[in-house]
Design a protein around this motif. Sequence first.
Motif, PDB file in Angstrom:
ATOM      1  N   GLN A 317       0.707  -1.185  -0.058  1.00 14.52           N
ATOM      2  CA  GLN A 317      -0.164  -0.080   0.277  1.00 14.52           C
ATOM      3  C   GLN A 317       0.785   1.336   0.134  1.00 14.52           C
ATOM      4  N   LYS A 318       2.090   1.124   0.549  1.00 17.41           N
ATOM      5  CA  LYS A 318       2.842   2.675   0.394  1.00 17.41           C
ATOM      6  C   LYS A 318       3.464   2.576  -0.892  1.00 17.41           C
ATOM      7  N   GLN A 319       3.555   1.788  -1.562  1.00 15.30           N
ATOM      8  CA  GLN A 319       4.115   2.069  -3.492  1.00 15.30           C
ATOM      9  C   GLN A 319       2.616   2.244  -3.935  1.00 15.30           C
ATOM     10  N   GLN A 320       2.445   1.888  -3.551  1.00 15.14           N
ATOM     11  CA  GLN A 320       0.232   2.763  -4.693  1.00 15.14           C
ATOM     12  C   GLN A 320       0.131   3.745  -3.693  1.00 15.14           C
ATOM     13  N   HIS A 321       0.290   4.408  -2.588  1.00 14.63           N
ATOM     14  CA  HIS A 321      -0.767   4.730  -2.649  1.00 14.63           C
ATOM     15  C   HIS A 321       0.724   6.243  -2.584  1.00 14.63           C
ATOM     16  N   ALA A 322       2.057   5.987  -2.783  1.00 13.84           N
ATOM     17  CA  ALA A 322       2.880   7.218  -3.123  1.00 13.84           C
ATOM     18  C   ALA A 322       2.884   7.939  -4.915  1.00 13.84           C
ATOM     19  N   PHE A 323       2.736   6.403  -5.239  1.00 15.46           N
ATOM     20  CA  PHE A 323       2.297   6.743  -7.167  1.00 15.46           C
ATOM     21  C   PHE A 323       1.166   7.266  -7.133  1.00 15.46           C
TER      22      PHE A 323
END
Length: 389
Positions: A317-323
Amino acid sequence: MTKDGNEMGINTRLAHSGNNPHDYFGFVNPPVVHASTVLYPNAATMAARSQKYTYGTRGTPTTDALASAIDGLEGSAGTIVVPSGLAAVTVPLLAFLSAGDHVLIVDSVYHPTRNFADTMLKRLGVEVEYYDPHAGAGIAALIKPKTRVVFTESPASNTFEVQDIPAIASAAHAAGAIVMMDNTWATPLYFRPLDHGVDISIHAATKYPAGHSDVLLGTASANKACWKQLCETFYTMGCCAGPDDVYQVLRGLRTMGVRLDHHQRSALAIAGWLEGQPGVARVLHPALVSHPDHDLWKRDFCGSSGIFSIVLKGGGQKQQHAFLDALRIFGLGYSWGGYESLAVPVFLGDRVVAKGPYDGPLIRLQIGLEDVEDLKADLSRGLTAAGAA
């Protein structure tokens, strides 16, 4: 439009379907009729209800114009026009399911459809079961004596599996069940469900028919065998759409062909480009040769729309939200089919069968009408941010 209108090109049909201008003094658009009360010429006509229009909930020249246009596209016996895409799902389900019945629903279905099934249908005593989107003819093994409806959606919401609709319809009909299909992704321009054995074709007209993110509407179109029961339920529920919304969708329909073609070309260009980008594990678009269901899509569909998903290479989720947070042109918002590009995180935690696995978090992209190079630059920002998260 003439009776042989089906021989015309799709954009010609979209431009001229639904109404005859000479019925309205030559005006090219039908009137927007705001109606509740309809007057009768005398008591006998009122008692017999022997006139075309009887009350606002049962149709007006405005709703008839849109329904007629949709019937021409779908090849259907009749179309109901309701206030939202979700209503276009729920009214047919309520029309054909009763307490004690069994319904099969594809596990990759639009989440609000699942929510309706898991709450309202179960509360009303309907047994709900979800099936794998790749079941195909194998769905026959899941059909029970009390199965009344098989509810399909192809390609799948968020993960874009393509179902073998003719095989599913054949198995369902052999057992006496009817088939409903949410065809919002393809629209009747790129896939005509009734031609492939589906009994009721469902659309969120909010999406491509309206096309401008400013109106909610749904349609459900039935074949001759199912039309009477669908129509009677629609009248009983009084679930009618407002005339201004109906008119806006009819107006949007005129340009749907050219808009959808633009969405298709841009989405394919971006999807193909994304396959070669670092940080992308997979692109879930059935019109790409790399998609596992591409051959099935190519067999049954004659085009693709502007929505697909990507799988990030690793992370959570961290990478998803950063994107998502790095995007400047893509808006973070639900719905699709409008002029603007959108991106949303995909959640698969409510699924029973079609869970993946996937190499990383999923993001669904709606490719709007903006310039492709600008959208590529925006997605590059998102991928860079996800990689650094």
